[in-house]
Enzyme design. Structure first.
Site, PDB file in Angstrom:
ATOM      1  N   HIS A   1      -1.875   8.084  -8.477  1.00 46.58           N
ATOM      2  CA  HIS A   1      -1.831   6.615  -8.421  1.00 46.58           C
ATOM      3  C   HIS A   1      -3.171   5.999  -8.798  1.00 46.58           C
ATOM      4  O   HIS A   1      -3.649   5.068  -8.160  1.00 46.58           O
ATOM      5  CB  HIS A   1      -1.372   6.136  -7.043  1.00 46.58           C
ATOM      6  CG  HIS A   1       0.060   6.501  -6.743  1.00 46.58           C
ATOM      7  ND1 HIS A   1       0.480   7.815  -6.648  1.00 46.58           N
ATOM      8  CD2 HIS A   1       1.159   5.729  -6.518  1.00 46.58           C
ATOM      9  CE1 HIS A   1       1.773   7.828  -6.376  1.00 46.58           C
ATOM     10  NE2 HIS A   1       2.211   6.598  -6.300  1.00 46.58           N
TER      11      HIS A   1
ATOM     12  N   ASP B   1       2.194  -2.363  -6.158  1.00 47.19           N
ATOM     13  CA  ASP B   1       1.370  -2.302  -4.939  1.00 47.19           C
ATOM     14  C   ASP B   1       0.118  -3.181  -5.037  1.00 47.19           C
ATOM     15  O   ASP B   1      -0.453  -3.581  -4.026  1.00 47.19           O
ATOM     16  CB  ASP B   1       0.956  -0.851  -4.629  1.00 47.19           C
ATOM     17  CG  ASP B   1       2.020  -0.127  -3.818  1.00 47.19           C
ATOM     18  OD1 ASP B   1       3.004  -0.777  -3.422  1.00 47.19           O
ATOM     19  OD2 ASP B   1       1.862   1.086  -3.586  1.00 47.19           O
TER      20      ASP B   1
ATOM     21  N   ARG C   1       0.829   7.331 -11.760  1.00 49.70           N
ATOM     22  CA  ARG C   1       2.161   7.135 -11.182  1.00 49.70           C
ATOM     23  C   ARG C   1       3.223   6.954 -12.262  1.00 49.70           C
ATOM     24  O   ARG C   1       4.368   7.369 -12.107  1.00 49.70           O
ATOM     25  CB  ARG C   1       2.135   5.889 -10.293  1.00 49.70           C
ATOM     26  CG  ARG C   1       3.496   5.477  -9.777  1.00 49.70           C
ATOM     27  CD  ARG C   1       3.393   4.315  -8.790  1.00 49.70           C
ATOM     28  NE  ARG C   1       4.711   3.990  -8.266  1.00 49.70           N
ATOM     29  CZ  ARG C   1       5.452   2.964  -8.688  1.00 49.70           C
ATOM     30  NH1 ARG C   1       4.996   2.159  -9.620  1.00 49.70           N
ATOM     31  NH2 ARG C   1       6.641   2.743  -8.159  1.00 49.70           N
TER      32      ARG C   1
ATOM     33  N   PHE D   1      -7.874   6.352  -1.882  1.00 55.17           N
ATOM     34  CA  PHE D   1      -8.277   6.893  -0.576  1.00 55.17           C
ATOM     35  C   PHE D   1      -9.002   8.232  -0.710  1.00 55.17           C
ATOM     36  O   PHE D   1      -9.880   8.550   0.090  1.00 55.17           O
ATOM     37  CB  PHE D   1      -7.043   7.009   0.325  1.00 55.17           C
ATOM     38  CG  PHE D   1      -6.193   5.771   0.273  1.00 55.17           C
ATOM     39  CD1 PHE D   1      -6.768   4.527   0.512  1.00 55.17           C
ATOM     40  CD2 PHE D   1      -4.861   5.823  -0.078  1.00 55.17           C
ATOM     41  CE1 PHE D   1      -6.016   3.363   0.428  1.00 55.17           C
ATOM     42  CE2 PHE D   1      -4.092   4.670  -0.174  1.00 55.17           C
ATOM     43  CZ  PHE D   1      -4.669   3.431   0.081  1.00 55.17           C
TER      44      PHE D   1
ATOM     45  N   GLU E   1      -7.716  10.365   5.809  1.00 56.55           N
ATOM     46  CA  GLU E   1      -8.205  11.028   4.595  1.00 56.55           C
ATOM     47  C   GLU E   1      -9.597  11.635   4.770  1.00 56.55           C
ATOM     48  O   GLU E   1      -9.901  12.686   4.205  1.00 56.55           O
ATOM     49  CB  GLU E   1      -8.217  10.048   3.420  1.00 56.55           C
ATOM     50  CG  GLU E   1      -6.827   9.528   3.035  1.00 56.55           C
ATOM     51  CD  GLU E   1      -6.335   8.385   3.922  1.00 56.55           C
ATOM     52  OE1 GLU E   1      -7.119   7.893   4.763  1.00 56.55           O
ATOM     53  OE2 GLU E   1      -5.169   7.973   3.779  1.00 56.55           O
TER      54      GLU E   1
ATOM     55  N   ARG F   1       1.526  12.810 -12.090  1.00 54.57           N
ATOM     56  CA  ARG F   1       1.644  13.229 -10.680  1.00 54.57           C
ATOM     57  C   ARG F   1       2.811  14.200 -10.510  1.00 54.57           C
ATOM     58  O   ARG F   1       2.747  15.154  -9.732  1.00 54.57           O
ATOM     59  CB  ARG F   1       1.805  12.020  -9.756  1.00 54.57           C
ATOM     60  CG  ARG F   1       3.049  11.217 -10.028  1.00 54.57           C
ATOM     61  CD  ARG F   1       3.293  10.154  -8.959  1.00 54.57           C
ATOM     62  NE  ARG F   1       4.330   9.225  -9.403  1.00 54.57           N
ATOM     63  CZ  ARG F   1       5.180   8.600  -8.600  1.00 54.57           C
ATOM     64  NH1 ARG F   1       5.142   8.799  -7.300  1.00 54.57           N
ATOM     65  NH2 ARG F   1       6.070   7.771  -9.082  1.00 54.57           N
TER      66      ARG F   1
END
Lengths: 278, 314
Positions: B106, B114, B164, B80, B55, B8
């Site tokens: 991610h 998360d 990530r 998303f 989104e 990323r």
């Protein structure tokens, strides 16, 4: 504005809609007939478009967010000269460019593929934002359905347009009050649509969407606004064909041969009456 | 070889680097700091547009911008971008084949703490099913930079998958070449082929070393281009080694493993063992601990490779 010419165009569009849906034995006549006057105004009076150069980067854009009203858009484009009127009889046929819902890849004059409700208005926001980025003068016009306003994405787009000050965007909401399962107030009431757009920071005008003078007033008002404009258009679903008017059952149903003849006769009589009065 | 960078991070840097020579705009959905499009935003604020936490709208807005001739990058977490906005990606971007490049970060369980709601293990399967969509999953920072450039130069929609977690660099910046539809042989071998993608590639490099110590010769292929997949290289590997192990930080349903199976079953059927998330959700924890828990270790990969070799004896 030559009102008689525009009224004739709207009637011709309505004949095209009836012809398409009859030829396809399927499609959505009710919500197509309700927006014929708005389309006649946009394509024959307001928009800077040229059928000879449909990809002109500086042209005004049009997005039919309620994509199931494709018969109305196709009839308008044919009448405006984007493709031969004969093609309307191939609507929804297997090898026709005239897909059940608008397909920008194959139909001249279609600026965005649409049909999945809520997405067209977001795409229209993208086009309007792009004009701002590039300092281009073109405007973006869209038509939403009232039932479509039940889609959450419409309000995401409303928030976006207001946030980025897209005053080059004008959305007409075809407020005919009916959706597939019944009156919008009974299925899932999206009203007050005008107050909702106001709350999202839009300039809002409420008009009779089958009245050309009021459409003209609203479009002129939109062009002076510092905000995006929503024109809430009270319309008659099935407008112009007596037995379809205000009938929920004609949302997505094709007329039989007899009904087709009657619809065409009524619309031709209306055209003849206009000629006599002119 | 020792430098660690998250893909990323390399994505954000690549956007800022290529912005000088290419005309594109970048959209994000309130995650610019995390997706690293914030690096681009800082240098080119007038070409960056935050769409907020919406989104679906972002994808259709990206499509609308693309109709006017601009290339658009749209970023969010894979969950998303590919998950929530699937239908907008399909109908607003895929169907009209617009020039929108989706930068999804991610991806996979290495999101870590998360937990399952944010660990997308289904995005490759979803995006691969859209006609005309290119799906790219780079293994390190060097490949990420190359993937971003290829996406800009490609005409049509592209889905790029980034992680990530900081990962080992595998490729040399000066000599590395990337082409959509092409994989690379990292190590030659004769007993089995390991085809890996994304973060799984650097772990597989270690697995190949373990196998070598055990007298097993494994070919290692890196496959960032999952769609279109490098059919020639997959079939060549099937023919030469007679067994394949696929490794991906993604469900074994519909991802790289499926793409490899689809390829070999039609032209050169050999046993294929698919290693990935076995039809389960992830969970919270340190990324490195989760990778161990779900078998993304050189040891497990080596063992799975032996399973593939055993299968060809049957």
């Amino acid at each position: 504005m030559d009102k008689t010419k525009l009224k004739q165009a709207a009637l011709e569009i309505r004949k095209g809609i009836v012809t398409e849906v009859f030829s396809a034995s399927s499609g959505h006549p009710g919500g197509s007939l309700s927006i014929a006057d708005i389309l006649a105004y946009l394509f024959f009076e307001e928009m800077n478009v040229n059928p000879e150069n449909p990809e002109d980067p500086d042209r005004d854009r049009f997005v039919l967010s309620k994509g199931h009203a494709a018969p109305a858009l196709y009839a308008t484009l044919a009448l405006r000269g984007y493709f031969p009127t004969e093609l309307l009889k191939t609507f929804r046929h297997k090898d026709s460019i005239l897909q059940g819902h608008p397909d920008m890849k194959h139909i001249p004059g279609v600026d965005m593929s649409s049909g999945s409700l809520g997405q067209g208005i977001s795409a229209a926001c993208g086009m309007a934002l792009s004009a701002k980025i590039s300092e281009k003068k073109y405007r973006v016009w869209a038509i939403l359905g009232d039932g479509e306003c039940e889609e959450g994405q419409v309000w995401e787009a409303a928030m976006f347009a207001s946030h980025y000050g897209l005053n080059n965007l004008c959305a007409f909401v075809d407020f005919n009050g009916l959706q597939i399962d019944g009156p919008i107030a009974e299925v899932m009431n999206p009203t007050p649509i005008d107050e909702k757009f106001k709350a999202f920071g839009w300039n809002v005008i409420v008009i009779d969407g089958n009245d050309l003078d009021q459409i003209d007033m609203a479009a002129k008002n939109a062009k002076l606004s510092s905000k995006p404009t929503a024109v809430i258009c009270k319309t008659v679903k099935g407008k112009g064909v007596s037995y379809m008017e205000n009938q929920c059952g004609w949302h997505g149903k094709a007329p039989n041969a007899e009904q087709y003849e009657q619809a065409m006769k009524e619309l031709e009589e209306a055209q003849n009456a206009l000629k006599v009065n002119a | 070889m020792s430098e660690k960078t998250a893909t990323r991070e390399a994505y954000g840097k690549a956007l800022a680097e290529f912005a000088k020579d290419y005309d594109f705009v970048v959209l994000d959905a309130d995650l610019a700091e995390a997706t690293k499009t914030g690096i681009f935003k800082k240098e080119y604020p007038s070409r960056f547009f935050d769409c907020g936490i919406a989104e679906g709208n972002m994808m259709s807005v990206a499509a609308g911008i693309a109709t006017t001739g601009k290339t658009v990058f749209a970023s969010s977490f894979a969950m998303f971008a590919a998950g929530r906005a699937f239908e907008q990606v399909r109908n607003s971007i895929g169907y009209p084949h617009l020039n929108v490049k989706i930068g999804a970060t991610h991806a996979g369980i290495s999101v870590g703490e998360d937990g399952a709601t944010h660990q997308c293990n289904e995005d490759i399967a979803l995006m691969r099913s859209i006609p005309g969509m290119v799906v790219l999953n780079p293994a390190d920072a060097v490949e990420t930079r190359a993937v971003v450039k290829a996406a800009i130069e490609h005409k049509g929609p592209v889905y790029m998958r980034f992680g990530r977690l900081a990962v080992e660099s595998i490729f040399d910046k000066e000599s590395f070449k990337f082409e959509i539809g092409k994989g690379q042989v990292l190590t030659e071998g004769t007993d089995v082929t390991i085809i890996a993608t994304g973060l799984a590639t650097s772990i597989s490099v270690e697995a190949v070393k373990l196998l070598k110590e055990q007298g097993i010769s494994a070919r290692l292929v890196n496959m960032a281009s999952i769609k279109p997949i490098d059919k020639e290289l997959v079939l060549d590997s099937a023919a030469k080694t007679g067994a394949i192990l696929t490794v991906e930080e993604h469900t074994v349903i519909g991802g790289l493993g499926s793409a490899v199976c689809e390829t070999v079953c039609e032209a050169c059927p050999v046993p294929v063992v698919r290693h990935g998330m076995n039809d389960v959700f992830g969970k919270s924890g340190k990324a490195t601990d989760l990778l161990v828990e779900f078998g993304f270790t050189p040891e497990v990969i080596a063992q799975k490779a032996k399973q593939a070799i055993d299968a060809k004896k049957k």
